[in-house]
Motif scaffolding. Structure first.
Motif, PDB file in Angstrom:
ATOM      1  N   MET A   1      -3.661   3.887  -2.422  1.00  0.00           N
ATOM      2  CA  MET A   1      -3.257   2.657  -2.016  1.00  0.00           C
ATOM      3  C   MET A   1      -3.063   1.919  -3.390  1.00  0.00           C
ATOM      4  N   ASP A   2      -1.631   1.439  -3.580  1.00  0.00           N
ATOM      5  CA  ASP A   2      -1.382   0.538  -4.911  1.00  0.00           C
ATOM      6  C   ASP A   2      -2.179  -0.738  -4.786  1.00  0.00           C
ATOM      7  N   ILE A   3      -2.774  -0.763  -6.139  1.00  0.00           N
ATOM      8  CA  ILE A   3      -3.697  -1.962  -6.486  1.00  0.00           C
ATOM      9  C   ILE A   3      -2.890  -3.075  -6.536  1.00  0.00           C
ATOM     10  N   ARG A   4      -1.530  -3.125  -7.127  1.00  0.00           N
ATOM     11  CA  ARG A   4      -0.613  -4.187  -7.328  1.00  0.00           C
ATOM     12  C   ARG A   4      -0.276  -5.035  -6.076  1.00  0.00           C
ATOM     13  N   SER A   5      -0.200  -4.188  -4.995  1.00  0.00           N
ATOM     14  CA  SER A   5       0.024  -5.037  -3.773  1.00  0.00           C
ATOM     15  C   SER A   5      -0.970  -5.761  -3.252  1.00  0.00           C
ATOM     16  N   LEU A   6      -2.248  -5.427  -3.490  1.00  0.00           N
ATOM     17  CA  LEU A   6      -3.321  -6.230  -3.061  1.00  0.00           C
ATOM     18  C   LEU A   6      -3.309  -7.495  -3.897  1.00  0.00           C
ATOM     19  N   SER A   7      -2.995  -7.358  -5.318  1.00  0.00           N
ATOM     20  CA  SER A   7      -3.142  -8.506  -5.915  1.00  0.00           C
ATOM     21  C   SER A   7      -1.862  -9.433  -5.795  1.00  0.00           C
ATOM     22  N   GLU A  77       6.653  -9.435  -2.254  1.00  0.00           N
ATOM     23  CA  GLU A  77       5.683  -8.408  -2.472  1.00  0.00           C
ATOM     24  C   GLU A  77       4.856  -8.458  -1.201  1.00  0.00           C
ATOM     25  N   THR A  78       4.439  -9.662  -0.931  1.00  0.00           N
ATOM     26  CA  THR A  78       3.623  -9.889   0.175  1.00  0.00           C
ATOM     27  C   THR A  78       4.136  -9.356   1.380  1.00  0.00           C
ATOM     28  N   ALA A  79       5.416  -9.855   2.013  1.00  0.00           N
ATOM     29  CA  ALA A  79       6.040  -9.356   2.946  1.00  0.00           C
ATOM     30  C   ALA A  79       6.090  -7.629   3.137  1.00  0.00           C
ATOM     31  N   VAL A  80       6.311  -7.160   1.853  1.00  0.00           N
ATOM     32  CA  VAL A  80       6.548  -5.878   1.836  1.00  0.00           C
ATOM     33  C   VAL A  80       5.178  -5.170   2.261  1.00  0.00           C
ATOM     34  N   THR A  81       4.108  -5.665   1.734  1.00  0.00           N
ATOM     35  CA  THR A  81       2.593  -5.155   1.786  1.00  0.00           C
ATOM     36  C   THR A  81       2.320  -5.140   3.302  1.00  0.00           C
ATOM     37  N   ASN A  84       4.420  -2.645   5.396  1.00  0.00           N
ATOM     38  CA  ASN A  84       3.638  -1.395   5.048  1.00  0.00           C
ATOM     39  C   ASN A  84       2.348  -1.206   5.854  1.00  0.00           C
ATOM     40  N   LYS A  85       1.668  -2.055   5.819  1.00  0.00           N
ATOM     41  CA  LYS A  85       0.550  -2.052   6.792  1.00  0.00           C
ATOM     42  C   LYS A  85       0.813  -1.773   8.262  1.00  0.00           C
ATOM     43  N   VAL A  86       1.734  -2.585   8.539  1.00  0.00           N
ATOM     44  CA  VAL A  86       2.196  -2.418  10.042  1.00  0.00           C
ATOM     45  C   VAL A  86       2.634  -0.985  10.348  1.00  0.00           C
ATOM     46  N   VAL A  87       3.351  -0.428   9.433  1.00  0.00           N
ATOM     47  CA  VAL A  87       3.988   0.845   9.556  1.00  0.00           C
ATOM     48  C   VAL A  87       2.835   1.918   9.684  1.00  0.00           C
TER      49      VAL A  87
END
Length: 98
Positions: A1-7, A77-81, A84-87
């Protein structure tokens, strides 16, 4: 998991202004929250586009342009995160035995 996506998700949540709930608007379900999220995303993109056009015509300062682009970057970035979680959840459901 990419920590940048959480930030990115937490940064976008912190960047949005805190708003009070509308007492006249009773639908505070998941659908209403999802709709509000989409509207916030669209507003961030439209704001960035307007500031970009103003900066190109010398009507906005560079600081406003950088700020608008940073907000747009956080929104994307939030929309992509979220996507990705939905997929990921969909793929997990497909792996479940029937």
């Amino acid at each position: 998991m990419d920590i940048r996506s959480l930030s990115a998700a937490s940064g976008y949540a912190a960047a949005r202004p805190a708003t009070k709930a509308d007492p006249n608007h009773e639908s505070t379900g998941a659908g209403a929250q999802l709709k509000q999220s989409f509207e916030n995303f669209t507003a961030a993109l439209q704001n960035s586009e307007q500031v970009s056009v103003q900066a190109m015509t010398s009507q906005a300062d560079p600081h406003a342009l950088v700020q608008a682009l940073a907000q747009t970057e956080l929104a994307v970035e939030t929309a992509v995160t979220v996507r990705n979680k939905v997929v990921e959840a969909y793929q997990e459901i497909l792996r479940m035995p029937v």
